[in-house]
Design a protein around this motif. Sequence first.
Motif, PDB file in Angstrom:
ATOM      1  N   ASN A   1      -0.103   9.156  -1.792  1.00 31.17           N
ATOM      2  CA  ASN A   1       1.150   9.246  -2.097  1.00 31.17           C
ATOM      3  C   ASN A   1       1.896   9.883  -0.990  1.00 31.17           C
ATOM      4  O   ASN A   1       3.111  10.160  -0.957  1.00 31.17           O
TER       5      ASN A   1
ATOM      6  N   GLU B   1       1.438  11.650  -8.884  1.00 33.27           N
ATOM      7  CA  GLU B   1       1.447   9.975  -8.753  1.00 33.27           C
ATOM      8  C   GLU B   1       2.983   9.828  -8.810  1.00 33.27           C
ATOM      9  O   GLU B   1       3.763  10.646  -9.386  1.00 33.27           O
TER      10      GLU B   1
ATOM     11  N   SER C   1      -5.444   4.813  -5.011  1.00 35.16           N
ATOM     12  CA  SER C   1      -5.790   6.292  -5.137  1.00 35.16           C
ATOM     13  C   SER C   1      -7.465   6.488  -4.363  1.00 35.16           C
ATOM     14  O   SER C   1      -7.734   5.515  -4.269  1.00 35.16           O
TER      15      SER C   1
ATOM     16  N   PRO D   1      -3.867  10.466  -5.643  1.00 37.16           N
ATOM     17  CA  PRO D   1      -2.852   9.402  -5.442  1.00 37.16           C
ATOM     18  C   PRO D   1      -2.927   9.384  -3.979  1.00 37.16           C
ATOM     19  O   PRO D   1      -2.638  10.368  -3.370  1.00 37.16           O
TER      20      PRO D   1
ATOM     21  N   ASP E   1      -2.972   2.235  -8.995  1.00 38.36           N
ATOM     22  CA  ASP E   1      -3.358   3.698  -9.114  1.00 38.36           C
ATOM     23  C   ASP E   1      -2.413   4.873  -8.412  1.00 38.36           C
ATOM     24  O   ASP E   1      -2.730   5.814  -8.915  1.00 38.36           O
ATOM     25  N   VAL E   2      -1.655   4.375  -7.581  1.00 32.25           N
ATOM     26  CA  VAL E   2      -0.741   5.458  -7.202  1.00 32.25           C
ATOM     27  C   VAL E   2       0.362   5.703  -8.083  1.00 32.25           C
ATOM     28  O   VAL E   2       0.866   6.882  -7.992  1.00 32.25           O
TER      29      VAL E   2
ATOM     30  N   LYS F   1      -6.816   3.612 -14.947  1.00 27.58           N
ATOM     31  CA  LYS F   1      -6.889   3.011 -13.791  1.00 27.58           C
ATOM     32  C   LYS F   1      -7.982   2.025 -13.686  1.00 27.58           C
ATOM     33  O   LYS F   1      -9.149   2.228 -13.624  1.00 27.58           O
TER      34      LYS F   1
END
Length: 323
Positions: free
Chosen positions: A259, A273, A131, A257, A292-293, A299
């Motif tokens: 993502n 997330e 992230s 994130p 962290d994603v 985190k």
Amino acid sequence: MNLNFDFGSVKKSPALDENILYDVLIIGTGPAGLNAALYAKRKGLSVGMFTSKMGGQVVDTSIVENYLGIQQVTGEQLVEQFVAHVNALKIPILKDAEVLKIKKDEDGLFKIQASGFKIYRSKTVIMTTGSKPRKLGVKGEDTYLGRGVAYCAICDGPLFEDRNVIVAGGGNSAIEAAIDLSKVAKHVQVVHRSQLRADQIIVDKLKNIQNIDILLETKIVEVKGDQLVNGIIAEDKSGKTIEIPTDGVFVEIGYLPNNALAKGLVELNDHGEVKVNLRAETSLPGLFAAGDVTDVPYKQIVISAGDGAKAALSANDYINKMK
């Protein structure tokens, strides 16, 4: 901080090969990705990795003092140790790699499309894309990153012992950061552009701490300093400009994130997330995620590293059950 440091033998790692069907391909080389690679390799799996930034956010951390067994180390030094460990296993790492797409074919195998129209195949994928901190987006913020501007109170708070600091933000993470910082800093001032939106129970706790002040409906517009941060410029709701001296600015307005690869592929939560279960499994069988994603709380480096190991062990179990 110099982010162009040499990671020893990383350049001598075997090349990632389009002609090989890997057991696992790992996207990202932060603590989660690197530990996933270590555990997967030790399980006898064929492993490959993609990275755009070796070490992830850890290299932006000034001092790490909460990783068990290492009393104090810079983020850069810790990453060097992580990478050296992985390099000793001769795991191929595609550097400066932009992964464009992950696809699972009807045969149950994965294809990862990277920049340069290259396609790599694997039985499983572990996504550890991490992230990035949500930034204020004001003048001086990037200039003083690591020189007074920080995004992690737990990580960098001890560096500001007996100093004056500002926490930017009004949500739970900001208020919790202010409470944590009050234990080491001389004075903490919470500055937020509107009203506090944190849970009332922690707001009440905050208001009872003597060395914390709250400044609401005030927007930070610039971070100032010489070699290090020495103040901020802010505007109140009337538009009046005020200057507040400080030794540090902790930006606590959330994380975003990374993502992009997960969208439309696996289930995400309301914060974007990747949703995972206790085995680091996503909603797509064979695709695992760690760090962290994901929607895992807290985190932290040690948590990401542990979840990377969990993802690798789960991937190994998945492969063992494949027909």
